[in-house]
Scaffold this motif. Structure first.
Motif, PDB file in Angstrom:
ATOM      1  N   GLN A 113       0.837  -1.200   0.000  1.00  0.00           N
ATOM      2  CA  GLN A 113       0.000   0.000   0.000  1.00  0.00           C
ATOM      3  C   GLN A 113       0.869   1.246   0.000  1.00  0.00           C
ATOM      4  O   GLN A 113       0.519   2.255  -0.601  1.00  0.00           O
ATOM      5  N   MET A 114       2.019   1.155   0.664  1.00  0.00           N
ATOM      6  CA  MET A 114       2.937   2.291   0.693  1.00  0.00           C
ATOM      7  C   MET A 114       3.482   2.557  -0.702  1.00  0.00           C
ATOM      8  O   MET A 114       3.861   3.675  -1.043  1.00  0.00           O
ATOM      9  N   ASP A 115       3.536   1.492  -1.544  1.00  0.00           N
ATOM     10  CA  ASP A 115       3.994   1.654  -2.925  1.00  0.00           C
ATOM     11  C   ASP A 115       2.884   2.129  -3.838  1.00  0.00           C
ATOM     12  O   ASP A 115       3.092   2.274  -5.042  1.00  0.00           O
ATOM     13  N   ARG A 116       1.700   2.325  -3.258  1.00  0.00           N
ATOM     14  CA  ARG A 116       0.546   2.798  -4.027  1.00  0.00           C
ATOM     15  C   ARG A 116       0.201   1.869  -5.187  1.00  0.00           C
ATOM     16  O   ARG A 116      -0.071   2.313  -6.293  1.00  0.00           O
ATOM     17  N   LEU A 117       0.225   0.568  -4.920  1.00  0.00           N
ATOM     18  CA  LEU A 117      -0.169  -0.375  -5.956  1.00  0.00           C
ATOM     19  C   LEU A 117      -1.688  -0.505  -5.977  1.00  0.00           C
ATOM     20  O   LEU A 117      -2.352  -0.228  -4.988  1.00  0.00           O
ATOM     21  N   ALA A 118      -2.220  -0.976  -7.106  1.00  0.00           N
ATOM     22  CA  ALA A 118      -3.674  -1.170  -7.216  1.00  0.00           C
ATOM     23  C   ALA A 118      -4.093  -2.304  -6.298  1.00  0.00           C
ATOM     24  O   ALA A 118      -3.338  -3.247  -6.054  1.00  0.00           O
ATOM     25  N   LYS A 119      -5.324  -2.214  -5.791  1.00  0.00           N
ATOM     26  CA  LYS A 119      -5.815  -3.215  -4.837  1.00  0.00           C
ATOM     27  C   LYS A 119      -5.699  -4.631  -5.375  1.00  0.00           C
ATOM     28  O   LYS A 119      -5.321  -5.553  -4.643  1.00  0.00           O
ATOM     29  N   ALA A 120      -6.056  -4.794  -6.648  1.00  0.00           N
ATOM     30  CA  ALA A 120      -6.029  -6.142  -7.215  1.00  0.00           C
ATOM     31  C   ALA A 120      -4.610  -6.690  -7.198  1.00  0.00           C
ATOM     32  O   ALA A 120      -4.382  -7.862  -6.870  1.00  0.00           O
ATOM     33  N   GLU A 121      -3.644  -5.822  -7.535  1.00  0.00           N
ATOM     34  CA  GLU A 121      -2.263  -6.296  -7.571  1.00  0.00           C
ATOM     35  C   GLU A 121      -1.766  -6.616  -6.166  1.00  0.00           C
ATOM     36  O   GLU A 121      -1.025  -7.576  -5.959  1.00  0.00           O
ATOM     37  N   ILE A 122      -2.206  -5.800  -5.205  1.00  0.00           N
ATOM     38  CA  ILE A 122      -1.798  -6.052  -3.831  1.00  0.00           C
ATOM     39  C   ILE A 122      -2.282  -7.434  -3.396  1.00  0.00           C
ATOM     40  O   ILE A 122      -1.525  -8.224  -2.819  1.00  0.00           O
ATOM     41  N   THR A 123      -3.551  -7.725  -3.672  1.00  0.00           N
ATOM     42  CA  THR A 123      -4.097  -9.023  -3.269  1.00  0.00           C
ATOM     43  C   THR A 123      -3.307 -10.157  -3.907  1.00  0.00           C
ATOM     44  O   THR A 123      -2.977 -11.153  -3.250  1.00  0.00           O
ATOM     45  N   GLN A 124      -2.966  -9.957  -5.186  1.00  0.00           N
ATOM     46  CA  GLN A 124      -2.231 -11.008  -5.881  1.00  0.00           C
ATOM     47  C   GLN A 124      -0.862 -11.209  -5.256  1.00  0.00           C
ATOM     48  O   GLN A 124      -0.446 -12.338  -4.970  1.00  0.00           O
ATOM     49  N   ARG A 125      -0.163 -10.088  -5.003  1.00  0.00           N
ATOM     50  CA  ARG A 125       1.191 -10.205  -4.464  1.00  0.00           C
ATOM     51  C   ARG A 125       1.195 -10.772  -3.061  1.00  0.00           C
ATOM     52  O   ARG A 125       2.106 -11.506  -2.673  1.00  0.00           O
ATOM     53  N   VAL A 126       0.154 -10.415  -2.268  1.00  0.00           N
ATOM     54  CA  VAL A 126       0.071 -10.974  -0.915  1.00  0.00           C
ATOM     55  C   VAL A 126      -0.061 -12.494  -1.004  1.00  0.00           C
ATOM     56  O   VAL A 126       0.600 -13.245  -0.273  1.00  0.00           O
ATOM     57  N   GLN A 128       0.927 -14.413  -3.439  1.00  0.00           N
ATOM     58  CA  GLN A 128       2.206 -14.989  -3.888  1.00  0.00           C
ATOM     59  C   GLN A 128       3.196 -15.070  -2.739  1.00  0.00           C
ATOM     60  O   GLN A 128       3.904 -16.069  -2.580  1.00  0.00           O
ATOM     61  N   ALA A 129       3.253 -13.994  -1.942  1.00  0.00           N
ATOM     62  CA  ALA A 129       4.200 -13.974  -0.833  1.00  0.00           C
ATOM     63  C   ALA A 129       3.884 -15.075   0.170  1.00  0.00           C
ATOM     64  O   ALA A 129       4.782 -15.759   0.674  1.00  0.00           O
ATOM     65  N   LEU A 130       2.608 -15.262   0.454  1.00  0.00           N
ATOM     66  CA  LEU A 130       2.212 -16.310   1.400  1.00  0.00           C
ATOM     67  C   LEU A 130       2.584 -17.688   0.863  1.00  0.00           C
ATOM     68  O   LEU A 130       3.028 -18.561   1.604  1.00  0.00           O
ATOM     69  N   GLU A 131       2.403 -17.864  -0.443  1.00  0.00           N
ATOM     70  CA  GLU A 131       2.765 -19.142  -1.046  1.00  0.00           C
ATOM     71  C   GLU A 131       4.261 -19.381  -0.943  1.00  0.00           C
ATOM     72  O   GLU A 131       4.712 -20.489  -0.659  1.00  0.00           O
ATOM     73  N   LEU A 132       5.013 -18.324  -1.183  1.00  0.00           N
ATOM     74  CA  LEU A 132       6.471 -18.431  -1.158  1.00  0.00           C
ATOM     75  C   LEU A 132       6.978 -18.937   0.193  1.00  0.00           C
ATOM     76  O   LEU A 132       7.910 -19.743   0.254  1.00  0.00           O
ATOM     77  N   VAL A 133       6.364 -18.464   1.264  1.00  0.00           N
ATOM     78  CA  VAL A 133       6.807 -18.904   2.588  1.00  0.00           C
ATOM     79  C   VAL A 133       5.926 -20.012   3.144  1.00  0.00           C
ATOM     80  O   VAL A 133       6.024 -20.367   4.307  1.00  0.00           O
ATOM     81  N   ARG A 134       5.047 -20.528   2.302  1.00  0.00           N
ATOM     82  CA  ARG A 134       4.199 -21.659   2.655  1.00  0.00           C
ATOM     83  C   ARG A 134       3.310 -21.383   3.866  1.00  0.00           C
ATOM     84  O   ARG A 134       3.285 -22.135   4.826  1.00  0.00           O
ATOM     85  N   LEU A 135       2.567 -20.288   3.792  1.00  0.00           N
ATOM     86  CA  LEU A 135       1.644 -19.952   4.880  1.00  0.00           C
ATOM     87  C   LEU A 135       0.281 -19.586   4.328  1.00  0.00           C
ATOM     88  O   LEU A 135      -0.434 -18.793   4.896  1.00  0.00           O
ATOM     89  N   THR A 136      -0.089 -20.168   3.175  1.00  0.00           N
ATOM     90  CA  THR A 136      -1.271 -19.725   2.448  1.00  0.00           C
ATOM     91  C   THR A 136      -2.543 -19.715   3.276  1.00  0.00           C
ATOM     92  O   THR A 136      -3.370 -18.840   3.119  1.00  0.00           O
ATOM     93  N   ASP A 137      -2.720 -20.684   4.182  1.00  0.00           N
ATOM     94  CA  ASP A 137      -4.010 -20.758   4.875  1.00  0.00           C
ATOM     95  C   ASP A 137      -4.094 -19.877   6.102  1.00  0.00           C
ATOM     96  O   ASP A 137      -5.115 -19.830   6.766  1.00  0.00           O
TER      97      ASP A 137
END
Lengths: 360, 340
Positions: A113-126, A128-137
């Motif tokens: 949000q500090m990078d002023r990304l669009a909401k949809a992109e933020i949700t997507q990146r979040v 991806q990040a959760l998947e990367l560290v294996r904490l999706t649920d």
């Protein structure tokens, strides 16, 4: 403007110095003219005992401290005068510093949000990040509802989601138990390789440094005393401090006369055992010998006496006196019959394993 | 409780003093352990609580009971005291008044005053929050040695009586007072601004009276704030304003909440600021109540108004408690400990 260099480092620290005032009115010099180049996509470890300046350097790179002198360059551009929030550098803190009033997803989204990304992109990146560290649920949970290891992974995800140019990690594994620590070491290596982000990690655990780093910078009292690959730093320590800090080392004072190394009360060291004969011409030197490089032959006329034998599971530690100097040899638990306490032995040193260092 | 008046169970329910098995000790020793039994802290005899209970009973409960009783009595003939006849007129007077033509009609006057009081208290609370948050956060970010001194300084107003402090503002806000004087001296205004005896003056007085009650709880919350979280927020790209808004303020919410409680409810019933600074135009509940025991000479009505104020205050407290409990469950215990 100089022509672009093909292998320019991701991060350059140039002669950075930093001192802190003490309550007594003096000052403590945390960093003394430290210089370091970090290659793009590499895993660099800043290693040293407490108070050696490694965390201070990390904080200077992050922007949480500003150096008194020197420069810090990110891809050739100076960042040491740029405020924290504008640097494309993110930190995983030792205490994780997760925002307690936000969920895991909100924590990760904050930076985006500090990078002023669009909401949809933020949700997507979040995601991806959760998947990367294996904490999706676990996205909807609050930090207080997570275990230490999970919190640490959220802190990682939060920093990685921003895809920084350099990721700084401040003793990330110190709060974890041993088994978890080992697991996370390989996790961090994997993450670094997958994301190709330059990692700079601070630790006081030399085992950790060797396991994860491509490049290890050994710090002591505000300076980098040696910089090299883990193998280099281990087998060719440049000073007694490095030899002692990395792995185990026996440090024995000795004298040098006519090109011969002599330990008082024990005898001469054969030139074949020396790592680089003639490297130092000093009269008083310190010898560094790793315990695993010492062989003990039982010999009733041997010049050394065994004082204690300890079984540590994988190997056996034998404490021996070379004249007045105690050293420890490490023998494998199987295949070799260890000498008994009180026995006389003749120690043999593996060729090239005794490093001679001038007294500092 | 056993017969000796001291419970032998510790606070966690475990036996504090175990009986020694028969024959393992001489009789005189077990006698000693029975007679001189060290009590667990907080587990003394109920007699120790007696002075406090008497104090609360006599000086707090009894007057309240008297007020409640008076509110159901009739107005005395000449206005002073009460007539011991049961009457619910005092409560009717809250909403209805006798018109000159006789008969009763709905009269919103007192509802208006209650609403007014709410409004003033709300403004006071909000202004206190806006002023206190920066002050408290600033205090909490000073070196530790400074902080004790700063807290001390915040409490200095309490060393003087509220009456004197409120009256000081009559002098300050006066047409001939220092504010008007310096503004005129600097040429900013031509003639004095009428600040006194206005709602503005009342709010100034109320804010001044209650500001420490907002600063200190917020400071307590801010002090417990882990500033490493602010570092993490900066690291993630937040500037100073965003860190304050999204990280610090949510973390000190319990303090803001406690402060609001400590400001809003007393402000509702405050007397001095509206009386001395408000002039005739700003009457709050307490002023009206005071009038009933003075010029208006209607004690039961004054008592009824007091009961109303009491009920309103209790309802607000309950509302606060409900919100606090919900937030406690959501955010975890730690953040809201200071509220208790």
């Amino acid at each position: 403007m100089e022509a672009p260099v093909p292998t320019s480092p991701a991060l350059s620290v140039v002669q950075v110095s930093k001192a802190f005032p003490t309550p007594e009115g003096g000052e403590v010099r945390a960093l003394i003219e430290v210089s370091l180049d970090v290659a793009d996509g590499s895993f660099t470890v800043l290693l040293g005992p407490s108070g050696c300046g490694k965390t201070t350097l990390l904080r200077c790179i992050a922007g949480l401290e500003s150096p008194d002198d020197g420069q810090i360059l990110l891809r050739g551009e100076r960042i040491d005068q740029v405020p924290v929030w504008k640097r494309r550098v993110n930190t995983v803190f030792q205490s994780y510093a997760l925002f307690p009033h936000m969920t895991v997803e909100q924590n990760i989204a904050f930076g985006l949000q500090m990078d002023r990304l669009a909401k949809a992109e933020i949700t997507q990146r979040v995601g991806q990040a959760l998947e990367l560290v294996r904490l999706t649920d676990l996205g909807r949970r609050k930090p207080s509802q997570l275990s230490g290891g999970q919190q640490q992974r959220v802190a990682l995800a939060r920093a990685l989601a921003k895809q920084p140019q350099v990721l700084l990690l401040d003793e990330p594994l110190s709060a974890l138990d041993l088994k978890l620590r080992r697991g996370m070491q390989s996790e961090l290596k994997r993450l670094q390789r997958e994301t190709s982000i330059t990692f700079i990690l601070v630790t006081h655990d030399q085992g950790e440094a060797m396991a994860m780093g491509d490049q290890v910078a050994v710090f002591n009292a505000g300076r980098i005393v040696q910089l090299g690959s883990p193998e280099e730093v281990y087998t060719r320590p440049r000073t007694a401090f490095v030899a002692d800090f990395i792995g185990e080392a026996n440090l024995v004072p000795a004298g040098q006369r006519d090109g011969q190394i002599v330990i008082e009360g024990f005898g001469t060291i054969e030139p074949a055992a020396l790592a680089d004969p003639g490297a130092s011409a000093a009269a008083q030197v310190t010898l560094a010998i790793r315990p695993e490089n010492i062989h003990l032959d039982e010999d009733p006329d041997g010049p050394a006496t065994v004082t204690e034998v300890t079984f540590t599971g994988g190997d056996i530690h034998v404490d021996v006196l070379l004249g007045p100097h105690p050293i420890t040899a490490r023998l494998p638990a199987h295949g070799v019959t260890p000498p008994r306490a009180g026995a006389q032995v003749r120690p043999r040193f593996l060729a090239g394993s005794v490093r001679v260092m001038a007294d500092e | 409780m056993d017969g000796r008046g001291i419970d032998s169970r510790g606070m966690d329910g475990r036996e504090v003093n175990r009986r020694h098995p028969a024959g393992s000790e001489s009789d005189s020793e077990s006698d000693w352990s029975r007679r001189v039994r060290p009590a667990t802290p907080g587990q003394g005899t109920w007699l120790a609580g007696l002075p406090g209970i008497l104090f609360l009973g006599l000086l707090v409960l009894a007057p309240l009971v008297i007020i409640v009783i008076y509110s159901f009595l009739s107005r005395a003939k000449f206005g002073v005291g009460v007539k011991w006849t049961f009457d619910i007129t005092p409560y009717l007077d809250l909403l209805y008044s006798e018109s000159l033509a006789g008969g009763r009609a709905f009269d919103p006057t007192y509802l208006q005053i209650i609403l007014n009081s709410f409004w003033f208290s709300l403004i006071t609370t909000v202004v206190c929050i806006v002023l206190s948050v920066p002050i408290a956060v600033w205090m909490a970010t000073r070196p530790a040695a400074w902080r004790t001194a700063l807290v001390f300084i915040v409490t200095i107003p309490f060393w003087t009586s509220l009456l004197i402090r409120t009256y000081a503002f009559v002098i300050i806000l006066n047409d001939n007072g220092p504010i008007n004087g310096s503004l005129q001296f600097l040429g900013i205004i031509g003639s004095p601004i009428g600040m006194l005896y206005t709602p503005f003056a009342t709010v100034v007085g109320l804010v001044y009276s209650f500001l420490p009650f907002m600063i200190l709880p917020i400071y307590a919350s801010a002090e417990r704030f882990d500033f490493r979280l602010a570092e993490a927020a900066y690291d993630l790209g937040a500037n100073r304003w965003t860190v304050l808004r999204r990280i610090v303020v949510p973390a000190i919410r319990p303090g803001i909440f406690a402060g609001s409680l400590l400001v809003f409810i007393p402000a509702l019933g405050s007397f001095l600021a509206p009386e001395l600074l408000g002039g005739g135009k700003t009457s709050m509940i307490a002023n009206v109540i005071a009038a009933q025991f003075g010029a208006s000479r209607n004690w039961p009505f004054g008592a009824a108004l007091s009961v109303l104020l009491l009920v309103i205050s209790m309802l607000i407290l309950v509302a606060f408690a409900v919100v606090a409990r919900r937030a406690r469950r959501q955010q975890g215990v730690n953040a809201w400990e200071s509220l208790l």
